[in-house]
Scaffold this motif. Structure first.
Motif, PDB file in Angstrom:
ATOM      1  N   MET A   1       0.839  -1.203   0.000  1.00  0.00           N
ATOM      2  CA  MET A   1       0.000   0.000   0.000  1.00  0.00           C
ATOM      3  C   MET A   1       0.874   1.253   0.000  1.00  0.00           C
ATOM      4  O   MET A   1       1.767   1.396   0.815  1.00  0.00           O
ATOM      5  CB  MET A   1      -0.868   0.028   1.266  1.00  0.00           C
ATOM      6  CG  MET A   1      -2.080  -0.874   1.223  1.00  0.00           C
ATOM      7  SD  MET A   1      -3.367  -0.183   0.188  1.00  0.00           S
ATOM      8  CE  MET A   1      -3.973   1.136   1.246  1.00  0.00           C
ATOM      9  N   SER A   2       0.604   2.161  -0.908  1.00  0.00           N
ATOM     10  CA  SER A   2       1.330   3.438  -0.889  1.00  0.00           C
ATOM     11  C   SER A   2       0.338   4.559  -0.576  1.00  0.00           C
ATOM     12  O   SER A   2      -0.757   4.604  -1.132  1.00  0.00           O
ATOM     13  CB  SER A   2       2.002   3.698  -2.238  1.00  0.00           C
ATOM     14  OG  SER A   2       1.025   3.912  -3.231  1.00  0.00           O
ATOM     15  N   ILE A   3       0.751   5.384   0.367  1.00  0.00           N
ATOM     16  CA  ILE A   3      -0.076   6.545   0.731  1.00  0.00           C
ATOM     17  C   ILE A   3       0.629   7.785   0.196  1.00  0.00           C
ATOM     18  O   ILE A   3       1.750   8.091   0.613  1.00  0.00           O
ATOM     19  CB  ILE A   3      -0.232   6.664   2.266  1.00  0.00           C
ATOM     20  CG1 ILE A   3      -0.819   5.379   2.855  1.00  0.00           C
ATOM     21  CG2 ILE A   3      -1.100   7.873   2.624  1.00  0.00           C
ATOM     22  CD1 ILE A   3      -0.727   5.313   4.379  1.00  0.00           C
ATOM     23  N   LEU A   4       0.001   8.456  -0.735  1.00  0.00           N
ATOM     24  CA  LEU A   4       0.579   9.691  -1.258  1.00  0.00           C
ATOM     25  C   LEU A   4       0.138  10.838  -0.358  1.00  0.00           C
ATOM     26  O   LEU A   4      -1.060  11.115  -0.232  1.00  0.00           O
ATOM     27  CB  LEU A   4       0.116   9.928  -2.702  1.00  0.00           C
ATOM     28  CG  LEU A   4       0.669  11.180  -3.370  1.00  0.00           C
ATOM     29  CD1 LEU A   4       2.193  11.136  -3.481  1.00  0.00           C
ATOM     30  CD2 LEU A   4       0.051  11.363  -4.761  1.00  0.00           C
ATOM     31  N   PHE A   5       1.124  11.458   0.299  1.00  0.00           N
ATOM     32  CA  PHE A   5       0.835  12.549   1.234  1.00  0.00           C
ATOM     33  C   PHE A   5       1.192  13.875   0.569  1.00  0.00           C
ATOM     34  O   PHE A   5       2.360  14.175   0.349  1.00  0.00           O
ATOM     35  CB  PHE A   5       1.628  12.352   2.529  1.00  0.00           C
ATOM     36  CG  PHE A   5       1.543  13.517   3.485  1.00  0.00           C
ATOM     37  CD1 PHE A   5       0.324  14.135   3.736  1.00  0.00           C
ATOM     38  CD2 PHE A   5       2.671  13.989   4.133  1.00  0.00           C
ATOM     39  CE1 PHE A   5       0.239  15.218   4.606  1.00  0.00           C
ATOM     40  CE2 PHE A   5       2.592  15.066   5.005  1.00  0.00           C
ATOM     41  CZ  PHE A   5       1.377  15.683   5.239  1.00  0.00           C
ATOM     42  N   ILE A   6       0.179  14.662   0.264  1.00  0.00           N
ATOM     43  CA  ILE A   6       0.387  15.959  -0.373  1.00  0.00           C
ATOM     44  C   ILE A   6       0.372  17.015   0.725  1.00  0.00           C
ATOM     45  O   ILE A   6      -0.666  17.289   1.333  1.00  0.00           O
ATOM     46  CB  ILE A   6      -0.708  16.209  -1.435  1.00  0.00           C
ATOM     47  CG1 ILE A   6      -0.645  15.111  -2.487  1.00  0.00           C
ATOM     48  CG2 ILE A   6      -0.530  17.571  -2.084  1.00  0.00           C
ATOM     49  CD1 ILE A   6      -1.982  14.716  -3.017  1.00  0.00           C
ATOM     50  N   ASN A   7       1.541  17.546   0.981  1.00  0.00           N
ATOM     51  CA  ASN A   7       1.727  18.488   2.085  1.00  0.00           C
ATOM     52  C   ASN A   7       1.685  19.918   1.545  1.00  0.00           C
ATOM     53  O   ASN A   7       2.640  20.385   0.923  1.00  0.00           O
ATOM     54  CB  ASN A   7       3.068  18.184   2.764  1.00  0.00           C
ATOM     55  CG  ASN A   7       3.389  19.138   3.887  1.00  0.00           C
ATOM     56  OD1 ASN A   7       2.636  20.070   4.162  1.00  0.00           O
ATOM     57  ND2 ASN A   7       4.523  18.923   4.530  1.00  0.00           N
ATOM     58  N   ALA A   8       0.555  20.585   1.787  1.00  0.00           N
ATOM     59  CA  ALA A   8       0.395  21.976   1.334  1.00  0.00           C
ATOM     60  C   ALA A   8       0.435  22.936   2.516  1.00  0.00           C
ATOM     61  O   ALA A   8      -0.162  24.016   2.484  1.00  0.00           O
ATOM     62  CB  ALA A   8      -0.908  22.129   0.557  1.00  0.00           C
ATOM     63  N   CYS A   9       1.131  22.521   3.591  1.00  0.00           N
ATOM     64  CA  CYS A   9       1.252  23.383   4.768  1.00  0.00           C
ATOM     65  C   CYS A   9       2.390  24.370   4.539  1.00  0.00           C
ATOM     66  O   CYS A   9       3.482  23.964   4.145  1.00  0.00           O
ATOM     67  CB  CYS A   9       1.511  22.540   6.012  1.00  0.00           C
ATOM     68  SG  CYS A   9       0.164  21.377   6.325  1.00  0.00           S
ATOM     69  N   VAL A  10       2.149  25.621   4.796  1.00  0.00           N
ATOM     70  CA  VAL A  10       3.112  26.655   4.429  1.00  0.00           C
ATOM     71  C   VAL A  10       3.956  27.095   5.626  1.00  0.00           C
ATOM     72  O   VAL A  10       5.177  27.229   5.518  1.00  0.00           O
ATOM     73  CB  VAL A  10       2.374  27.874   3.804  1.00  0.00           C
ATOM     74  CG1 VAL A  10       3.351  28.979   3.434  1.00  0.00           C
ATOM     75  CG2 VAL A  10       1.557  27.436   2.589  1.00  0.00           C
ATOM     76  N   ARG A  11       3.343  27.299   6.764  1.00  0.00           N
ATOM     77  CA  ARG A  11       4.084  27.827   7.918  1.00  0.00           C
ATOM     78  C   ARG A  11       5.036  26.771   8.484  1.00  0.00           C
ATOM     79  O   ARG A  11       4.765  25.579   8.420  1.00  0.00           O
ATOM     80  CB  ARG A  11       3.117  28.277   9.014  1.00  0.00           C
ATOM     81  CG  ARG A  11       2.266  29.460   8.596  1.00  0.00           C
ATOM     82  CD  ARG A  11       1.498  30.082   9.741  1.00  0.00           C
ATOM     83  NE  ARG A  11       0.910  29.132  10.628  1.00  0.00           N
ATOM     84  CZ  ARG A  11       1.087  29.143  11.952  1.00  0.00           C
ATOM     85  NH1 ARG A  11       1.859  30.059  12.514  1.00  0.00           N
ATOM     86  NH2 ARG A  11       0.496  28.254  12.716  1.00  0.00           N
TER      87      ARG A  11
END
Ligand SMILES: Cc1cc2nc3c(=O)[nH]c(=O)nc-3n(C[C@H](O)[C@H](O)[C@H](O)COP(=O)(O)O)c2cc1C
Length: 183
Positions: A1-11
């Motif tokens: 299983m692959s979990i694609l984690f899209i991190n759009a956190c800026v601070r």
């Protein structure tokens, strides 16, 4: 299983990222992170759009321009973390969405209607807000794309609201924030 984690956190001290990492730690699978702050993704301007349309008409879907779309299409599960900005999310996430929403990779048109081509069955969206969320254009937009374009039928959002109103510091998010789940 692959979990694609899209991190759009800026601070740097992102409370949304703390919440997302906690949720990821309770999921099983290999986490592959795309940190949008570290990627060089430009909005689709005229030059890029023309390049993309030529590649699509040549059916050249393995060009590097489509690396994010191919990665998204092949992931088993998707997690997106994005703070609540201006009733939705930071623009870096929109530039990423432009990259992945590609006819022939993440969806295709059949009889004029979009049909999903993504492998993932579920998408989890994580956000935190400074005040109340009375209109969540961020999650609702992602949900509409997932269900209508990408073919990802299960979506849910973890939301922690009022973090600025209640002055909840990054180290206290998991202890003090009121986290709700919506589908
Ligand atoms: C540019 C910007 C826009 C924001 N817009 C909103 C908003 O529309 N509504 C709201 O409740 N909070 C808003 N906030 C506050 C953030 O949602 C809140 O601080 C959030 O917890 C930030 O997440 P982070 O700690 O992961 O950066 C905004 C913050 C920034 C920096």
């Amino acid at each position: 299983m692959s979990i694609l984690f899209i991190n759009a956190c800026v601070r740097e001290n992102s409370r949304t990222l703390v919440l997302a990492k906690n949720i990821l730690s309770n999921m099983s699978g290999e986490v592959i992170e795309v940190n949008l702050n570290q990627e060089d993704i430009l909005p689709l301007n005229r030059e890029l759009l023309e390049k993309r349309e030529k590649l699509i008409s040549d059916e050249d879907m393995n060009d590097t321009m489509f690396c994010y779309a191919n990665q998204f299409a092949q992931a088993d599960e998707i997690v997106i973390a994005a703070p609540f900005w201006d009733l939705s999310f930071p623009a870096i996430l929109k530039t990423y969405i432009e990259q992945i929403t590609v006819s022939g990779i993440t969806f295709e048109y059949i009889n004029g209607r979009p049909c999903g081509l993504c492998k993932a069955k579920s998408l989890t969206y994580v956000t935190t807000s400074g005040g109340p969320i009375f209109a969540d254009f961020g999650y609702e937009y992602i949900k509409a794309l997932a269900k209508n374009f990408y073919g990802i039928s299960q979506t849910k959002a973890y939301r922690a609201m009022n973090l600025d109103v209640n002055m909840i510091a990054v180290e206290d998010v998991l202890i003090k924030a009121d986290i709700s789940v919506v589908e």
